[in-house]
Design a protein around this motif. Sequence first.
Motif, PDB file in Angstrom:
ATOM      1  N   GLU A 127       0.842  -1.201   0.000  1.00  0.00           N
ATOM      2  CA  GLU A 127       0.000   0.000   0.000  1.00  0.00           C
ATOM      3  C   GLU A 127       0.875   1.247   0.000  1.00  0.00           C
ATOM      4  OE1 GLU A 127      -3.206   2.286   2.937  1.00  0.00           O
ATOM      5  OE2 GLU A 127      -2.439   0.289   3.459  1.00  0.00           O
ATOM      6  N   ARG A 128       0.516   2.206  -0.849  1.00  0.00           N
ATOM      7  CA  ARG A 128       1.284   3.449  -0.980  1.00  0.00           C
ATOM      8  C   ARG A 128       0.708   4.516  -0.050  1.00  0.00           C
ATOM      9  NH1 ARG A 128       4.228   6.034  -5.562  1.00  0.00           N
ATOM     10  NH2 ARG A 128       3.955   4.050  -6.612  1.00  0.00           N
ATOM     11  N   LEU A 129       1.561   5.115   0.756  1.00  0.00           N
ATOM     12  CA  LEU A 129       1.165   6.186   1.653  1.00  0.00           C
ATOM     13  C   LEU A 129       1.948   7.435   1.284  1.00  0.00           C
ATOM     14  CD1 LEU A 129      -0.418   7.028   4.294  1.00  0.00           C
ATOM     15  CD2 LEU A 129       1.742   6.594   5.494  1.00  0.00           C
ATOM     16  N   LYS A 130       1.242   8.483   0.821  1.00  0.00           N
ATOM     17  CA  LYS A 130       1.909   9.738   0.509  1.00  0.00           C
ATOM     18  C   LYS A 130       2.141  10.520   1.808  1.00  0.00           C
ATOM     19  CE  LYS A 130       1.181  12.139  -3.144  1.00  0.00           C
ATOM     20  NZ  LYS A 130       0.619  13.002  -4.216  1.00  0.00           N
ATOM     21  N   VAL A 182      -0.746  13.000   5.917  1.00  0.00           N
ATOM     22  CA  VAL A 182      -0.507  11.918   4.968  1.00  0.00           C
ATOM     23  C   VAL A 182      -1.727  11.773   4.061  1.00  0.00           C
ATOM     24  CG1 VAL A 182       1.026  10.670   6.550  1.00  0.00           C
ATOM     25  CG2 VAL A 182      -1.425  10.140   6.510  1.00  0.00           C
ATOM     26  N   GLN A 183      -1.551  10.996   3.007  1.00  0.00           N
ATOM     27  CA  GLN A 183      -2.668  10.702   2.106  1.00  0.00           C
ATOM     28  C   GLN A 183      -2.601   9.235   1.704  1.00  0.00           C
ATOM     29  OE1 GLN A 183      -2.935  13.186  -1.363  1.00  0.00           O
ATOM     30  NE2 GLN A 183      -4.914  12.361  -1.988  1.00  0.00           N
ATOM     31  N   PRO A 184      -3.464   8.397   2.269  1.00  0.00           N
ATOM     32  CA  PRO A 184      -3.492   6.988   1.864  1.00  0.00           C
ATOM     33  C   PRO A 184      -3.972   6.855   0.424  1.00  0.00           C
ATOM     34  CG  PRO A 184      -4.685   7.365   3.933  1.00  0.00           C
ATOM     35  CD  PRO A 184      -4.437   8.707   3.313  1.00  0.00           C
ATOM     36  N   ALA A 185      -3.617   5.761  -0.202  1.00  0.00           N
ATOM     37  CA  ALA A 185      -4.000   5.530  -1.597  1.00  0.00           C
ATOM     38  C   ALA A 185      -5.517   5.595  -1.754  1.00  0.00           C
ATOM     39  CB  ALA A 185      -3.482   4.172  -2.055  1.00  0.00           C
ATOM     40  N   GLY A 186      -5.966   6.409  -2.708  1.00  0.00           N
ATOM     41  CA  GLY A 186      -7.376   6.509  -3.013  1.00  0.00           C
ATOM     42  C   GLY A 186      -8.199   7.316  -2.037  1.00  0.00           C
ATOM     43  N   LYS A 187      -7.537   7.999  -1.078  1.00  0.00           N
ATOM     44  CA  LYS A 187      -8.267   8.760  -0.075  1.00  0.00           C
ATOM     45  C   LYS A 187      -7.774  10.199  -0.042  1.00  0.00           C
ATOM     46  CE  LYS A 187      -9.260   4.717   2.831  1.00  0.00           C
ATOM     47  NZ  LYS A 187      -9.173   4.141   4.194  1.00  0.00           N
TER      48      LYS A 187
END
Length: 301
Positions: A240-243, A282-287
């Motif tokens: 999972e990608r976490l920005k 932060v920005q979780p993938a798709g959120k």
Amino acid sequence: MPLRIVFAGSPAAAVPSLQALAATEHEIVAVVTREDAPLGRKRVLTPTPVADAAETLGIPVLKANRIAPLEARIATLRPDLGVIVAYGGLIREPLLSTPRLGWINLHFSLLPRWRGAAPVQRALIAGDEQTGATVFQLVAELDAGPVFATLEYPIGRNQTAGHLLEVLAERGAGLLASVVDDLDAGTAQAATQVGDVTLAPKLDLEDGRLDWSRPAAELDARIRGTTPEPGAFALLDGGERLKVLDAAIAHGDPTLAAGEFDLRAGRLLVGSGTDPLHLVTVQPAGKRAMAAADWWRGRIR
């Protein structure tokens, strides 16, 4: 006598320079900018910020992703000087010699350090303490021409690439306008670049990848250097990608194992090779973007 100028630029960082030149007695006979590009989720064709600014100023706009096809058209404008600020394409002969005074470029670094497309981002990632802006004569070799003027600027501890570029764009615009006036007056003098050459190639997505085993200062520099684009991110368990949109070094906090998360006094910390990092936003993938502590609380429920 006022100069006839062709201005080439595309992003928001070039707008202050265009506006500064438009406020002088010189005549901008045309603005060259990149073609409209699809932006946003709906992929709406959108003009560049420079195109919008030029239309507001009432200046003719030529749109092309490569400037070479415009050579003949630019020649008919009989420009005295070409000015380029972050256009996004190279200028080669015969266009390089078309204006009577050639072309000058505003570049956001202290040349010859960080020649290339991403000087501000690379300076931050490298941990430089100082940067600046340079106005130089364009030559065939990348960012290698003689320098007319520079300004120095200390890099703030919390500055991102986006913020630093805004500052340099505003300050560099005045520097550029003064060089144009000097060229008109015949008093401009250029000096050969001196120092070690470093290169600043365009960033890609992988430049934003965070390796938690690296020192905290290095991670902090990478986050700031890739914000807002292409964006810093970490891969969590399962891929999972976490920005990571905002973070700071948590000096004095007890160490954590690299990549270990811990919620302390309402702050989300993650371990690195040295001090922990405090993840702020932060920005979780798709959120959507969110407070890092809120993201972590939702994840561990």
